[in-house]
Scaffold this motif. Structure first.
Motif, mmCIF file in Angstrom:
data_model
loop_
_atom_site.group_PDB
_atom_site.id
_atom_site.type_symbol
_atom_site.label_atom_id
_atom_site.label_comp_id
_atom_site.label_asym_id
_atom_site.label_seq_id
_atom_site.Cartn_x
_atom_site.Cartn_y
_atom_site.Cartn_z
ATOM 1 N N LYS A 113 0.834 -1.216 0.000
ATOM 2 C CA LYS A 113 0.000 0.000 0.000
ATOM 3 C C LYS A 113 0.863 1.259 0.000
ATOM 4 O O LYS A 113 0.632 2.179 -0.774
ATOM 5 C CB LYS A 113 -0.917 0.044 1.238
ATOM 6 C CG LYS A 113 -1.947 -1.066 1.304
ATOM 7 C CD LYS A 113 -2.874 -0.952 2.517
ATOM 8 C CE LYS A 113 -2.186 -1.111 3.869
ATOM 9 N NZ LYS A 113 -1.396 -2.330 4.060
ATOM 10 N N THR A 114 1.848 1.293 0.901
ATOM 11 C CA THR A 114 2.700 2.490 0.989
ATOM 12 C C THR A 114 3.468 2.689 -0.311
ATOM 13 O O THR A 114 3.581 3.807 -0.813
ATOM 14 C CB THR A 114 3.681 2.369 2.176
ATOM 15 O OG1 THR A 114 2.986 1.879 3.317
ATOM 16 C CG2 THR A 114 4.306 3.720 2.508
ATOM 17 N N SER A 115 3.967 1.604 -0.869
ATOM 18 C CA SER A 115 4.711 1.705 -2.136
ATOM 19 C C SER A 115 3.818 2.201 -3.276
ATOM 20 O O SER A 115 4.275 2.979 -4.126
ATOM 21 C CB SER A 115 5.313 0.347 -2.512
ATOM 22 O OG SER A 115 6.268 -0.039 -1.549
ATOM 23 N N ILE B 265 -2.926 9.953 5.006
ATOM 24 C CA ILE B 265 -3.063 9.485 6.395
ATOM 25 C C ILE B 265 -2.568 8.055 6.430
ATOM 26 O O ILE B 265 -3.026 7.208 5.652
ATOM 27 C CB ILE B 265 -4.533 9.560 6.873
ATOM 28 C CG1 ILE B 265 -5.009 11.019 6.905
ATOM 29 C CG2 ILE B 265 -4.681 8.905 8.252
ATOM 30 C CD1 ILE B 265 -6.498 11.177 7.202
ATOM 31 N N GLU B 266 -1.609 7.814 7.321
ATOM 32 C CA GLU B 266 -1.026 6.478 7.447
ATOM 33 C C GLU B 266 -1.529 5.820 8.721
ATOM 34 O O GLU B 266 -1.460 6.419 9.799
ATOM 35 C CB GLU B 266 0.506 6.591 7.524
ATOM 36 C CG GLU B 266 1.173 6.894 6.200
ATOM 37 C CD GLU B 266 1.090 5.717 5.254
ATOM 38 O OE1 GLU B 266 0.973 4.572 5.727
ATOM 39 O OE2 GLU B 266 1.120 5.939 4.034
ATOM 40 N N GLY B 267 -1.987 4.580 8.631
ATOM 41 C CA GLY B 267 -2.401 3.829 9.812
ATOM 42 C C GLY B 267 -1.509 2.635 10.031
ATOM 43 O O GLY B 267 -1.300 1.843 9.112
ATOM 44 N N LEU C 87 7.073 4.885 10.555
ATOM 45 C CA LEU C 87 7.958 4.560 9.434
ATOM 46 C C LEU C 87 7.336 4.905 8.086
ATOM 47 O O LEU C 87 7.998 5.457 7.205
ATOM 48 C CB LEU C 87 8.320 3.063 9.468
ATOM 49 C CG LEU C 87 9.252 2.629 10.608
ATOM 50 C CD1 LEU C 87 9.329 1.114 10.707
ATOM 51 C CD2 LEU C 87 10.648 3.217 10.392
ATOM 52 N N ASP C 88 6.044 4.588 7.924
ATOM 53 C CA ASP C 88 5.407 4.854 6.631
ATOM 54 C C ASP C 88 5.227 6.352 6.403
ATOM 55 O O ASP C 88 5.433 6.843 5.289
ATOM 56 C CB ASP C 88 4.073 4.115 6.523
ATOM 57 C CG ASP C 88 4.279 2.627 6.228
ATOM 58 O OD1 ASP C 88 5.443 2.209 6.069
ATOM 59 O OD2 ASP C 88 3.277 1.895 6.156
ATOM 60 N N ALA C 89 4.861 7.090 7.456
ATOM 61 C CA ALA C 89 4.716 8.549 7.313
ATOM 62 C C ALA C 89 6.052 9.176 6.932
ATOM 63 O O ALA C 89 6.095 10.128 6.146
ATOM 64 C CB ALA C 89 4.188 9.157 8.608
ATOM 65 N N ILE D 26 -5.891 7.432 2.334
ATOM 66 C CA ILE D 26 -5.888 6.866 3.690
ATOM 67 C C ILE D 26 -5.376 5.431 3.598
ATOM 68 O O ILE D 26 -6.019 4.570 2.994
ATOM 69 C CB ILE D 26 -7.307 6.867 4.302
ATOM 70 C CG1 ILE D 26 -7.916 8.276 4.274
ATOM 71 C CG2 ILE D 26 -7.269 6.294 5.721
ATOM 72 C CD1 ILE D 26 -9.411 8.307 4.595
ATOM 73 N N GLU D 27 -4.196 5.200 4.155
ATOM 74 C CA GLU D 27 -3.664 3.838 4.179
ATOM 75 C C GLU D 27 -4.103 3.168 5.471
ATOM 76 O O GLU D 27 -3.653 3.520 6.563
ATOM 77 C CB GLU D 27 -2.138 3.836 4.066
ATOM 78 C CG GLU D 27 -1.603 2.401 4.087
ATOM 79 C CD GLU D 27 -0.091 2.287 3.990
ATOM 80 O OE1 GLU D 27 0.565 3.213 3.484
ATOM 81 O OE2 GLU D 27 0.416 1.242 4.434
ATOM 82 N N ASN D 28 -4.991 2.197 5.352
ATOM 83 C CA ASN D 28 -5.514 1.502 6.530
ATOM 84 C C ASN D 28 -4.445 0.599 7.131
ATOM 85 O O ASN D 28 -3.402 0.340 6.520
ATOM 86 C CB ASN D 28 -6.741 0.678 6.138
ATOM 87 C CG ASN D 28 -7.799 0.651 7.219
ATOM 88 O OD1 ASN D 28 -7.491 0.403 8.385
ATOM 89 N ND2 ASN D 28 -9.027 0.912 6.842
HETATM 90 MG MG MG Z 1 2.312 0.681 4.855
#
Ligand code: MG
Ligand code: ZN
Length: 219
Positions: free
Chosen positions: A42-44, A62-64, A70-72, A115-117
């Motif tokens: 998802k982050t990629s 928005i990172e969850g 780390l993802d933010a 929004i990354e769940n």
């Molecule tokens: Mg991620």
């Protein structure tokens, strides 16, 4: 937890999700909720899309995650507003967390909120975040049977992404069975094959996101 309590929690979440949705609509803002198991990419996928989107759109993320920012930190490199929600072990995002995260953004100057769940194929499907669209991501190493095992996320998705397509020659993944099962579960969602390693399908993924934008691009 007995059933009435679960229903009460979901009802409280749905009410708040309605508030969040109204907030997005009042600002002509599109919000997309990305759902997948941990490590599907998802982050990629967000990182791959950002340079193409931000050419003329204003995007926030928005990172969850259960722990860490780390993802933010990865997203912040792309110079877009980002908020990390740490759920302290919680296995999905809820509308009240998204509402709080939105306080950090100026919604008047945004076109799109991604929004990354939390990585999880089960309960994110139960919790409306007030998003405009939902994307279900599954990656090739997880296997072609994930949609039939975890159907709800795929049924409710507005788009389905099969990520890590560059691995198809290297792992046993039956693309015909996958395609047939996702089409049966959800005939209306486009299915995109992507790879953030060789950029396969990133144009199509970005074009799909862009096609969801309400507001005319202004920059
Ligand atoms: Mg991620
Ligand atoms: Zn959960």
């Amino acid at each position: 937890m007995d059933v009435p309590i679960v229903q009460k929690i979901l009802k409280a979440n749905d009410d708040l999700a309605g508030d969040v949705r109204s907030l997005f609509e009042a600002h002509n803002l599109t919000a997309v909720n990305l759902m997948s198991s941990p490590g599907a990419g998802k982050t990629s996928l967000i990182e791959a899309a950002l340079p193409l989107l931000t050419a003329n759109l204003r995007v926030a993320v928005i990172e969850g995650d259960p722990e860490t920012a780390l993802d933010a930190e990865r997203i912040a490199i792309h110079n877009v507003p980002v908020v990390q929600i740490e759920t302290a072990g919680g296995c999905h995002l809820e509308a009240h967390l998204v509402k709080k995260a939105l306080d950090q953004f100026d919604l008047n100057v945004l076109d799109l909120v991604l929004i990354e769940n939390v990585g999880n194929l089960i309960c994110p499907a139960e919790f409306d975040l007030g998003e405009s669209y939902r994307v279900a991501v599954v990656s090739v190493p997880e296997g072609h049977d994930k949609p039939v095992k975890y159907p709800k996320v795929f049924r409710m998705a507005d788009a389905i992404v099969l990520n890590k397509a560059d691995l198809l020659p290297h792992v046993p993944f039956d693309t015909a069975t996958f395609d047939e099962s996702v089409t049966r579960l959800n005939p209306r969602a486009p299915v995109m094959r992507t790879s953030c390693m060789d950029n396969t399908g990133i144009d199509a993924w970005t074009a799909w996101l862009r096609s969801r934008i309400v507001r005319e691009a202004t920059i």
